[in-house]
Design an enzyme around this catalytic site. Structure first.
Site, PDB file in Angstrom:
ATOM      1  N   GLU A 162       0.819  -1.204   0.000  1.00 52.12           N
ATOM      2  CA  GLU A 162       0.000   0.000   0.000  1.00 52.12           C
ATOM      3  C   GLU A 162       0.863   1.269   0.000  1.00 52.12           C
ATOM      4  OE1 GLU A 162      -2.727  -0.389   3.280  1.00 52.12           O
ATOM      5  OE2 GLU A 162      -3.814  -2.034   2.326  1.00 52.12           O
ATOM      6  N   GLU A 289      -4.990  -8.543  -0.530  1.00 51.29           N
ATOM      7  CA  GLU A 289      -5.809  -8.462   0.686  1.00 51.29           C
ATOM      8  C   GLU A 289      -7.243  -8.196   0.261  1.00 51.29           C
ATOM      9  OE1 GLU A 289      -4.651  -5.562   3.588  1.00 51.29           O
ATOM     10  OE2 GLU A 289      -2.514  -6.067   3.476  1.00 51.29           O
TER      11      GLU A 289
END
Length: 738
Positions: A162, A289
């Protein structure tokens, strides 16, 4: 109403026996009662491109690599679950050795064989790993040196977790968009050097950028242009696939929204569409995820209720991803293992919210036993589910469906995206006569009480089933026949156009090439990003013919967002497609926003059969005939859809066949009074007609006859020729017998 061009096409086939008695152009029959229909044809194998068998390793994983732990290892074996992701890699290793960002140690040479383990290695976007002013080429070369001198390497390397949401973190000497561009060049260099290393090429796949907040539509799609598009443009050539994180709830920033359903479909469709435009093919996705974020607690500590709420999101996203197996590397629900790193005095010895295992003695982990918490029921629900995909359809996009057959074992999965309870009617052309030993597995996430999981044996396949919001059901049954008599192949076609701004009344054109049409189903995956108050129902034309746009789509209406960003699936008659070049035109009555992507989905039978023979999709695929009667779909006393032909009227459908094969036509027929139902099959090239008549006053009767096809295209017509009588027909099947 049949268009003029369509009439000309039909007339060109010289349907003499039909046109002498009927005129085309009757409005479609009335759908007498709308309801949720799920139709399962477990004799037809379903393919996504060339893939049919469910690959469990792409879906059922945990965010861990601790298979050397005996408790974790037992869980993985018991539930057929794989490893997912680990935070460690070349830059963590280097900083531990040199204590300086951008400085890399000398690796001890290793010339032995390199083994590959299936998991994702990733690292945090810390200042110790990447910083303004680093030599990105040296960084990329270091990653290749590190892994090429390792005995064991991960199958996937996602260099930074991220990264873009950390682009303004304190400590970075370069921030904002400049930092994001540096991160992208970092990725590109890593991909280039790993692919150019002969010891790693073909073993490791580099993926990125681990998009944490894929709000492509923000800022009139400026977010897309400055994030994922920029990444694909600058680093995409060096990536094996593109990774995205999908969460329901607040993800880093924004309002509490749901991505499961139409939004996640649009997010991933846009990546696929631009990948195709950029590279001429779709690079695979990795959903490193996915899950749900619960904001009822101020921290990330575990409790038995809030920490399992994410399981409903696991299931919602899973059905989306199961439709993408042909373009998917791996997906990982955000479930960790024991997460012992979180159980410290600083965290009051509480477990991590995403943990799967909970200790009974958290203050002494060396002297404790571990229990599986209720997240285990996600894996229990899907335990042993495997096999080849089978043909299954849902009339309601909020009822997601999947089905598989493993020899004589059948699995049917249903998931409710709607905010209201639904009743689903289960149909099968054999009326489930060869299905037995049915078990119903049910997982329901109760927001205030946690997970309610049950398994129960039921006497037979239920005709209908109730399913509430946040509930997923898997029906497991024995089926007497393990063979398949047909296949249906799903292919997706991508346009050369995407992200087109919408102006009121202006037509947007999306060309498609290389289409292979035939007998089956077709739909348009239309993704739009518009103000919530704007229209979501444009005029859509397939090769010049307008088709109906539904008012419903997967998931909620997104009314709590400023911008609606979602995929709306538009089904249409596959006969509107032609082999080769096709065009889709879309016109909105109001302006604002964009059409983000347009994908044609074509599902074609290999052995062509009559479509929609149970009328679960109304009169879809059938052409009503006659001006002196009516045709509609009704619901009989058993709750099944049937076609009713009243007066001088009928139904027609064009069917592709294989020359020289014998086909058997079968159906359930009921007539009124002295009425006879006439079934006619006509070779389209010779005009030869094969006719059978049936009557069954008052009660349904199973009828059948064999027909030898001498050509590849046949017209099937079912007509009632008495002005004041009526006939009913259902469960129509046309299958090869040799």
């Amino acid at each position: 109403q049949v268009s003029v061009s369509k009439r000309k096409e039909i007339m060109s086939y010289k349907y003499i026996f039909l046109l002498s008695a009927f005129t085309l152009g009757v409005p479609p029959g009335i759908y007498c009662q709308e309801r949720n229909e799920v139709v399962v044809d477990y004799n037809t194998r379903r393919f996504l491109s060339g893939v049919s068998e469910l690959d469990r390793s792409k879906y059922f994983n945990i965010h861990s690599t601790s298979d050397d732990d005996k408790d974790v290892g037992k869980f993985l074996a018991d539930y057929q679950v794989g490893l997912g992701r680990k935070f460690w890699g070349p830059y963590s290793y280097a900083y531990n050795k040199t204590h300086e960002v951008g400085k890399y140690p000398q690796m001890k040479p290793y010339s032995g064989n390199i083994s590959v383990k299936r998991y994702i290695a990733t690292e945090h976007p810390y200042v110790q790993h990447i910083q303004g002013g680093i030599d990105v080429q040296a960084a990329g070369a270091w990653s290749a040196e590190y892994y090429s001198n390792s005995e064991l390497v991960p199958e996937f390397f996602e260099p930074l977790n991220e990264p873009f949401v950390h682009a303004n973190d304190a400590g970075f000497t370069v921030q904002g968009q400049a930092m994001r561009e540096l991160m992208v060049d970092f990725y590109a260099s890593i991909g280039k050097h790993i692919h150019n290393n002969p010891r790693l090429n073909g073993k490791m796949k580099v993926i990125g950028y681990a998009a944490a907040y894929p709000a492509w539509e923000d800022g009139n799609f400026n977010y897309w242009n400055t994030r994922m598009k920029m990444f694909i443009d600058r680093a995409g050539a060096y990536m094996d696939g593109f990774s995205v994180h999908l969460y329901d709830g607040i993800n880093v920033t924004g309002t509490d929204t749901k991505r499961s359903g139409s939004n996640s479909e649009a997010v991933l469709d846009m990546v696929e569409a631009y990948s195709y435009i950029k590279f001429g093919h779709v690079k695979p996705l990795a959903i490193s995820e996915f899950g749900g974020i619960d904001n009822s607690k101020p921290d990330d500590s575990y409790d038995d209720i809030s920490s399992v709420r994410s399981v409903s999101s696991f299931n919602h996203f899973l059905f989306n991803l199961m439709e993408r197996q042909d373009y998917l590397f791996i997906s990982i629900p955000f479930v960790s293992d024991k997460a012992e790193w979180h159980i410290t005095a600083a965290n009051n010895y509480t477990s991590y919210s995403a943990a799967l295992f909970i200790p009974d003695n958290p203050q002494n982990l060396k002297n404790t036993t571990w229990r599986l918490n209720d997240k285990k029921y996600f894996f229990e629900l899907w335990k042993n589910v495997k096999g080849e995909r089978v043909d299954i359809t849902s009339s309601n996009p909020d009822i997601q469906v999947q089905a598989f057959k493993d020899g004589g074992r059948l699995y049917i999965a249903l998931d409710n995206l709607d905010d209201n309870p639904q009743t689903v009617y289960l149909n099968n052309k054999n009326s489930w006569k060869d299905v037995s030993n049915v078990t119903k597995r049910s997982l329901y996430v109760n927001y205030n009480a946690g997970i309610e999981y049950t398994e129960q044996n039921v006497p037979s396949m239920p005709e209908s089933i109730s399913i509430v919001p946040n509930q997923t059901i898997v029906l497991v049954a024995d089926v007497s026949s393990s063979a398949f008599t047909n296949s249906i192949i799903r292919n997706k076609y991508y346009s050369s156009e995407y992200l087109k701004p919408i102006s009121a009344g202006s037509s947007l054109s999306f060309p498609f090439t290389g289409i292979e049409s035939g007998s089956g189903r077709a739909s348009l995956r239309m993704s739009i990003g518009r103000p919530v108050s704007a229209s979501k129902k444009p005029v859509v034309k397939i090769n010049g013919t307008a088709v109906s746009v539904p008012d419903n789509w997967k998931g909620y209406g997104q009314s709590n967002r400023n911008i609606f960003f979602g995929m709306i699936e538009v089904p249409f008659d596959i006969l509107l497609l032609k082999n080769g070049d096709n065009n889709v035109d879309i016109t909105f009555s109001d302006g604002g926003g964009h059409v983000s992507s347009m994908i044609l989905q074509v599902e074609k039978y290999t052995v062509s059969t009559l479509q929609n023979g149970t009328f679960s999709e109304g009169l879809s695929a059938w052409q009503p005939l006659g001006n002196y009667g009516t045709v509609c779909v009704q619901t009989d006393n058993a709750g099944n859809n049937v076609a009713c032909i009243s007066g001088h009227a009928g139904l027609m459908q064009r069917v592709d066949m294989e020359s020289g094969r014998t086909y058997r036509f079968s159906a359930d027929v009921k007539t009124e009074g002295a009425c006879k139902l006439k079934v006619m099959l006509q070779d389209m090239s010779t005009g030869t007609v094969y006719t059978e008549e049936f009557s069954s006053p008052g009660n349904y009767k199973a009828v059948s006859f064999d027909f030898n096809s001498t050509v590849k295209k046949v017209v099937c017509a079912i007509v009632c020729e008495r002005q004041n009588d009526a006939a009913w027909i259902d469960n129509i099947v046309l299958l090869p017998q040799n």
